[in-house]
Write a protein that holds these residues in place. Sequence first.
Motif: not given
Length: 178
Positions: A12-24
């Motif tokens: 997601x960050x590679x296509x421009x998203x910001x403030x991405x957080x994985x939650x398992x």
Amino acid sequence: ITIASPTWEKDLEAIGAHHVEPIFWGYDEDDFTDIHPNKNPNEFVISHAGLFGFDRKPDNLFKALAELKTEIPGFNKKLKLKLAGMIDFSIIQSIEENGLSENFINLGNLSRQEALQLTLNSDLLLLPLNKSENIMGRIPGKLFEQMRSKNPILVIGPKGSDVAHIVESTQSGKSIEY
């Protein structure tokens, strides 16, 4: 933005998203309230519960189990390969071709509680990952129930996947490639 895996966070960050957080994903402890491990010491149970499609066929595992049956005295009588859920015919064919028919138990579809009981009663939990483009970040929900069981997990899939990292970093099992 929340996403279910670290790999997909990077995607997601590679296509421009910001403030991405994985939650398992996780598991619900209440699902385990009324079930407890009940292992048979005369059996070595390898199990999988859920969809077991052709894109997860572990031919090399079945070959290795066939070899162990001839190399380890008594292993043939102890080995139980218990599979529950929808199993592709190619999986069953591979089991038969590798001389594991007498060790194979097709449990069919189980209720959720029965599947969790199978997980608790097993000696080794099989987690074959799909052979697909997005597998590096795909984390099956059953992984966390398997970890909760405290039984060793054998992940079959690509090295470096998020599942392989989770299992190895938590010492919940091992990951091997197909």
